[in-house]
Write an enzyme that holds these catalytic residues in place. Structure first.
Site, PDB file in Angstrom:
ATOM      1  N   ASP A 123       0.783  -1.371   0.153  1.00 61.84           N
ATOM      2  CA  ASP A 123       0.019  -0.261  -0.389  1.00 61.84           C
ATOM      3  C   ASP A 123       0.909   0.898  -0.036  1.00 61.84           C
ATOM      4  O   ASP A 123       2.162   0.931   0.032  1.00 61.84           O
ATOM      5  CB  ASP A 123      -0.943   0.019   1.065  1.00 61.84           C
ATOM      6  CG  ASP A 123      -2.062   1.258   0.826  1.00 61.84           C
ATOM      7  OD1 ASP A 123      -2.169   1.403  -0.162  1.00 61.84           O
ATOM      8  OD2 ASP A 123      -3.358   1.057   2.112  1.00 61.84           O
TER       9      ASP A 123
HETATM   10  C1  BGC Z   1      -5.264   2.824  -0.086  1.00 61.41           C
HETATM   11  C2  BGC Z   1      -5.060   2.403  -0.918  1.00 61.41           C
HETATM   12  C3  BGC Z   1      -5.496   3.132  -2.338  1.00 61.41           C
HETATM   13  C4  BGC Z   1      -3.808   3.399  -2.674  1.00 61.41           C
HETATM   14  C5  BGC Z   1      -3.834   4.314  -3.533  1.00 61.41           C
HETATM   15  C6  BGC Z   1      -4.317   4.040   0.020  1.00 61.41           C
HETATM   16  O1  BGC Z   1      -3.654   5.209   0.524  1.00 61.41           O
HETATM   17  O2  BGC Z   1      -5.552   2.669   1.700  1.00 61.41           O
HETATM   18  O3  BGC Z   1      -6.596   1.427  -0.798  1.00 61.41           O
HETATM   19  O4  BGC Z   1      -5.489   1.799  -3.692  1.00 61.41           O
HETATM   20  O5  BGC Z   1      -3.973   4.419  -1.361  1.00 61.41           O
HETATM   21  O6  BGC Z   1      -4.536   5.306  -3.777  1.00 61.41           O
END
Ligand code: BGC
Length: 664
Positions: free
Chosen positions: A284
């Protein structure tokens, strides 16, 4: 005849297997050849995922992207959905980098891309895998038309705590339903062949247990037994893997004391060895860097830990890019670890057809033909109307007649476009959504209606400040005072036979980093509702929400409650379809609605206690509260319709049941 069929089936399977093996051999030969040509830096470069376009204020962003692409230091990027721009970027990779390896283009396409469907918690309430898959297919068609080849979806985190804002992005509390939805979403995104120009690689997230953040506070710690993991929380990820999800995203939290992003048990023992996952693992957003705050060491240390645990791609944080070579020189990681991660990224690119045609999904003529088509909007309307859950309907006040009685629509969400789409919408344009008032005019053009805003979404300025992240005015205070708004609403309501109060959460009240400790309707709106109820006229509550709310008062005082979640682009039309009876409400809750926050966590599949409540407070020493019932206000599976019906003579096919729940 039967025998001939069996022989034919065997032959087809054999031929398919042969073709698959031949394809695999071709892929292996291509990637072996490429790996031989790559320098260590270029291999590490493939493990780097950069962000462009939208980025939350205050978060880490990627710099010097073009230079890095030319130097072979980027494997993919995300955040944009502009095919012209992305084509130009792919051209840089294909023409200016030494080895001409194509890039991934990712985005959070969560519940539709340009045509927006209900938030996932609403979509789950349809319990209809056909509709779920259809919504993901349309999302993939639109997203690939705009140059994307990868989505960070489905989110399949089981959640039992409605304080957690991201409960809106998941499918609720049930592992079996969650698994079926996970599969349907993967099928919808990836289609029957990942290499087709309208297939989008899925990324199942957030592996693992992200939905169990303590106290429902986002990014908080998680503590869970292995038994709870295997029985309740892990099945949906496993189901997505079985459906062939091309990638999986790590979560921010710890699993068994170790951050998921450095957890070898999770990413190698379970994911690869037990479940046979063949895709790649991406972190993530800056999850590797954040492991320093978990106390695991500096960036070099945590990057090496992540790679060795089984992470293949580093989202934004550039820990891999800036430290892996040093770790290799110091013997902290092995060349084989880097090779393996790089191979997995290249394999995904091969399976997506990018080596065959890097520009396959970068066709600028597609958006005009494929985005927000009448068919897509029709599907969004159909899916939304099936996601609504009728929670109460006293004296059959609903459906409303399309003529005859006069109706006042009151509330800050009644004539509102901004909050129709819900959380996590990057491609969708709220300006193009259908408001409730517009939907009512479309479906019941002859009805005598009145409208009044009645209140602000909230009057609390510090709350508003938090809701307006990314410096966007998502929730604003009306220049008219709350007292005047209320007075106007009461004057308007006085002219009508029935009041429809359109209230609830704004779009930014749920989703990432949007946990709440008070999960009631915001005070300003609750006050409005109380005044409307005092008029003595029947009040129908149309409720927008990204999570289960506490609604005891509303349940006791409103004539009907229709929970519409955040329905998406076609919100108003779909709501009117149900309000006026063109569609019978059929949604059923997939997350328990508690009576109060004190009851949380409250979910249907809890274990027995040795001292269950026997229904009488006369007996002491039972598992109950002094000041509340144990029961939820609306249990898992709840939802009524306009027509009475009974289920009877139900039969359980036992062998098939056990097989489906993976117990044998
Ligand atoms: C979130 C994810 C997301 C990623 C990219 C993160 O802050 O937890 O779910 O896919 O950002 O945008």
């Amino acid at each position: 005849m039967k025998r001939t069929n069996t022989i034919l089936l065997c032959l087809c399977t054999f031929l398919l297997l042969q073709t698959a093996t031949a394809q695999d051999a071709k892929m292996k030969a291509h990637i072996d050849g490429l790996l031989k040509k790559m320098t260590v830096d270029e291999k590490i470069g493939q493990l780097n995922l950069v962000v462009t376009g939208y980025v939350p204020t205050g978060t880490t962003v990627s710099a010097d992207t073009e230079k890095k692409i030319i130097a072979g230091q980027v494997g993919g990027m995300f955040g944009s959905h502009d095919p012209v721009r992305m084509k130009a970027i792919q051209k840089i990779a294909m023409e200016k980098s030494r080895l001409k390896i194509p890039l991934f283009f990712g985005l959070d396409v969560i519940h539709g891309h340009r045509t927006i469907f209900p938030i996932p918690l609403g979509l789950a309430a349809t319990w209809d895998m056909g509709l779920v898959e259809k919504s993901a297919r349309i999302a993939a068609q639109e997203a690939t038309a705009e140059g994307l080849n990868w989505t960070f979806s489905p989110m399949v985190d089981i959640a039992r705590d409605p304080r957690w804002g991201r409960i809106s992005e998941g499918n609720g509390e049930d592992p079996y339903l969650g698994s079926q939805i996970a599969k349907a979403m993967v099928r919808g995104y990836q289609g029957d062949d990942l290499s087709k120009n309208n297939s989008l690689m899925a990324c199942v997230k957030h592996y693992a247990l992200y939905g169990a953040a303590e106290a429902g506070r986002d990014y908080n710690t998680v503590d869970m037994s292995r038994s709870a993991m295997y029985n309740y929380y892990l099945p949906p990820y496993k189901a997505a893997v079985e459906a062939g999800a091309g990638s999986i995203m790590t979560s921010f939290n710890v699993v068994d004391e170790v951050p998921a992003t450095a957890n070898r048990w999770l990413m190698t023992d379970v994911l690869r060895n037990q479940w046979g996952f063949k895709g790649f693992v991406v972190t993530d957003y800056t999850a590797i860097n954040e492991m320093s705050a978990h106390g695991l060491g500096d960036l070099q240390t945590v990057s090496a830990l992540a790679l060795k645990a089984g992470v293949d791609m580093d989202m934004v944080g550039e820990g891999f890019l800036t430290t892996l070579k040093k770790s290799l020189d110091e013997g902290k990681v092995k060349m084989a670890d880097i090779d393996l991660a790089c191979r997995r990224i290249l394999e995904a690119k091969w399976k997506m057809g990018l080596f065959k045609d890097a520009y396959g999904r970068l066709d600028e003529s597609r958006p005009a033909k494929e985005i927000m088509t009448p068919e897509n909007r029709k599907a969004a309307r159909e899916v939304a109307s099936h996601s609504f859950v009728l929670l109460k309907n006293d004296k059959q006040i609903l459906p409303l007649a399309k003529t005859g009685k006069t109706v006042a629509f009151v509330g800050p969400l009644a004539d509102n476009h901004r909050d129709m789409l819900g959380t996590w919408v990057i491609g969708g344009e709220w300006e193009k959504s259908v408001s409730v008032m517009e939907g009512v005019k479309n479906v019941a053009p002859k009805l005598a209606t009145f409208y009044a805003k009645g209140s602000n979404i909230t009057d609390d300025t510090s709350f508003i400040h938090r809701l307006n992240f990314f410096n966007q005015p998502r929730v604003t205070l009306d220049p008219i005072s709350p007292e005047t708004l209320l007075r106007n609403a009461l004057e308007t309501s006085a002219k009508a036979d029935i009041i429809v109060a359109v209230l609830g959460e704004s779009e930014s009240m749920s989703g990432e980093s949007s946990s709440r400790t008070d999960i009631g309707i915001p005070e300003s709106q609750r006050k409005l509702l109380e005044e409307l109820v005092k008029t003595g006229k029947p009040v129908v509550l149309v409720l927008f929400t990204g999570r289960p709310l506490t609604l005891e008062w509303e349940d006791a005082h409103c004539a009907a409650i229709l929970n519409v979640w955040a329905p998406g682009t076609e919100a108003g039309n779909a709501i009117a379809d149900v309000l006026f009876g063109d569609v019978n409400p059929s949604g059923k809750l997939t997350a328990t609605f508690p009576r109060s926050i004190g009851q949380i966590p409250l979910y249907y599949n809890h274990k027995p206690t040795g001292r269950p409540y026997n229904g009488s407070y006369q007996t002491k020493f039972q598992s109950n509260y002094l000041d509340s019932s144990n029961d939820p206000l609306f249990p898992f599976g709840y939802g009524i319709g306009y027509s009475p019906f009974v289920y009877e003579e139900m039969m359980l096919n036992i062998p098939q049941f056990w097989e489906e729940v993976h117990l044998i």
